[in-house]
Design an enzyme around this catalytic site. Structure first.
Site, PDB file in Angstrom:
ATOM      1  CE  LYS A  40      -9.434  42.277  40.690  1.00 14.56           C
ATOM      2  NZ  LYS A  40     -10.698  42.878  40.252  1.00 14.56           N
ATOM      3  CB  THR A 223     -12.744  53.078  39.110  1.00 13.98           C
ATOM      4  OG1 THR A 223     -12.104  52.125  39.984  1.00 13.98           O
ATOM      5  CG2 THR A 223     -12.103  52.974  37.723  1.00 13.98           C
ATOM      6  CB  ALA A 252     -16.585  41.399  35.505  1.00  9.26           C
ATOM      7  CB  ALA A 253     -18.104  46.812  37.402  1.00  9.35           C
ATOM      8  N   GLY A 254     -15.002  46.659  37.137  1.00 10.73           N
ATOM      9  CA  GLY A 254     -13.699  47.291  37.007  1.00 10.73           C
ATOM     10  C   GLY A 254     -12.892  46.708  35.862  1.00 10.73           C
ATOM     11  CG  ASP A 255     -11.781  42.706  35.942  1.00  9.63           C
ATOM     12  OD1 ASP A 255     -10.794  43.308  36.412  1.00  9.63           O
ATOM     13  OD2 ASP A 255     -12.287  41.712  36.480  1.00  9.63           O
ATOM     14  CG  ASN A 279     -17.070  56.336  33.629  1.00  3.87           C
ATOM     15  OD1 ASN A 279     -16.542  55.572  34.436  1.00  3.87           O
ATOM     16  ND2 ASN A 279     -16.939  57.642  33.698  1.00  3.87           N
ATOM     17  NE  ARG A 288     -25.695  43.115  29.722  1.00  6.43           N
ATOM     18  CZ  ARG A 288     -25.128  43.174  28.521  1.00  6.43           C
ATOM     19  NH1 ARG A 288     -23.947  42.594  28.322  1.00  6.43           N
ATOM     20  NH2 ARG A 288     -25.722  43.812  27.530  1.00  6.43           N
ATOM     21  N   GLY A 290     -22.878  38.046  36.923  1.00  8.72           N
ATOM     22  CA  GLY A 290     -21.751  37.259  36.466  1.00  8.72           C
ATOM     23  C   GLY A 290     -20.522  38.078  36.142  1.00  8.72           C
TER      24      GLY A 290
END
Length: 303
Positions: A40, A223, A252-255, A279, A288, A290
């Site tokens: 993270k 989120t 990794a969306a939150g990161d 957002n 994507r 990964g």
């Protein structure tokens, strides 16, 4: 030039893709395997670096093992333009490792071996005190010890560096730690762990946010995945929707969201504008595969 600081973890992510996530006692054949750079802290540093403007510098304080993964990570982060003066190598330890299971809907289950991350300490932060003094914002998560998190928050507060705590993975935090936080960014699972409130709509989100406000945290961003984010600024709340996209992988969306949020706030955007920016960045990441490979560059947000 303005300086931004990310403190936290780095992991080598072993990613396995399945039709569906395995249940307890179930063995499934995976469709695909690959090694990703993750963690993270590292993801958020990469996100901030790729999304920054030309007047911002990104520093990352982390701990790596003495293995090949550490060298690979340092080379990749250097290519992204991240300042690694605060990147420590821990002798006789492995770099942090994560096993990530992903299904066809982009949902994931993650197990983490801390490795060198467990050795990141207040002593390291003291050695990098100038980074805290120079930074306008610090972003930190919970993949290192809670003692290290508290020490970093205290040092940021000491140097008037605004801090953002992304309380992930979900954990119970002391009121002492929460009292040091300026901005907190849990997802629904993390909000439940910290407040006892199950966030399902705007009303329940406001109840969870109220708990954080009671701890002295002025700005709360919960989120909500594809629904966007609930923002409560000193008790005034609203849901800020996310762009509609075809989600492939939420790793990794939150990161990405958190790195983007810090960059936007440092640019002088309002908290509402910063959430909109974050957002948009995270909505690209979920299209994507990964971890760090999914994080967009700033110019891609304008396409």
């Amino acid at each position: 030039m303005s300086s931004l600081l990310v403190v936290g973890s780095a992991n080598a992510d072993h990613v396995l893709t399945f039709d569906k996530l395995p249940q307890a006692g179930e063995t499934l054949m995976c469709q695909q395997y690959h090694l990703e750079l993750g963690g993270k802290g590292a993801n958020q540093a990469v996100a901030a670096s790729r999304l920054r403007n030309t007047q911002q510098t990104i520093s990352f304080i982390t701990a790596l093992g003495d293995d090949g993964n550490a060298s690979m990570m340092r080379n990749a982060w250097t290519a992204d333009g991240i300042d690694l003066e605060g990147c420590y190598q821990i002798a006789n330890q492995s770099t942090g490792t994560a096993m990530i299971f992903v299904n066809q809907q982009g949902e994931n289950s993650i197990g983490v071996v801390p490795g060198a991350n467990a050795y990141l300490s207040a002593e390291h932060f003291q050695q990098q005190q100038a980074k805290f003094e120079q930074a306008s914002y610090m972003l930190i998560q919970l993949e290192t010890s809670l003692e290290s998190v508290q020490a970093a928050l205290q040092l940021a507060r000491q140097h008037q560096c605004i801090n953002i705590l992304n309380p992930a993975p979900a954990a119970v935090l002391s009121k002492e730690i929460l009292s040091l936080v300026d901005i907190i960014t849990p997802n629904e699972t993390e909000a439940l762990a910290l407040t006892g409130v199950e966030v399902s709509d705007q009303l329940s989100a406001s109840k969870a946010a109220a708990y954080f406000h009671q701890q002295g945290i002025n700005k709360v961003v919960i989120t909500l995945g594809s629904k966007g984010a609930y923002l409560s600024d000193q008790g005034k709340g609203q849901i800020i929707p996310a762009p509609r996209v075809n989600t492939i992988d939420t790793v990794a969306a939150g990161d990405t969201f958190n790195g983007a949020l810090m960059v936007a706030l440092d640019e002088g955007k309002s908290i509402q504008e910063a959430v909109i920016f974050a957002n948009k960045a995270s909505s690209i990441a979920v299209t994507r595969h990964g971890a760090q490979s999914s994080i967009p560059y700033r110019e891609q947000l304008n396409n």
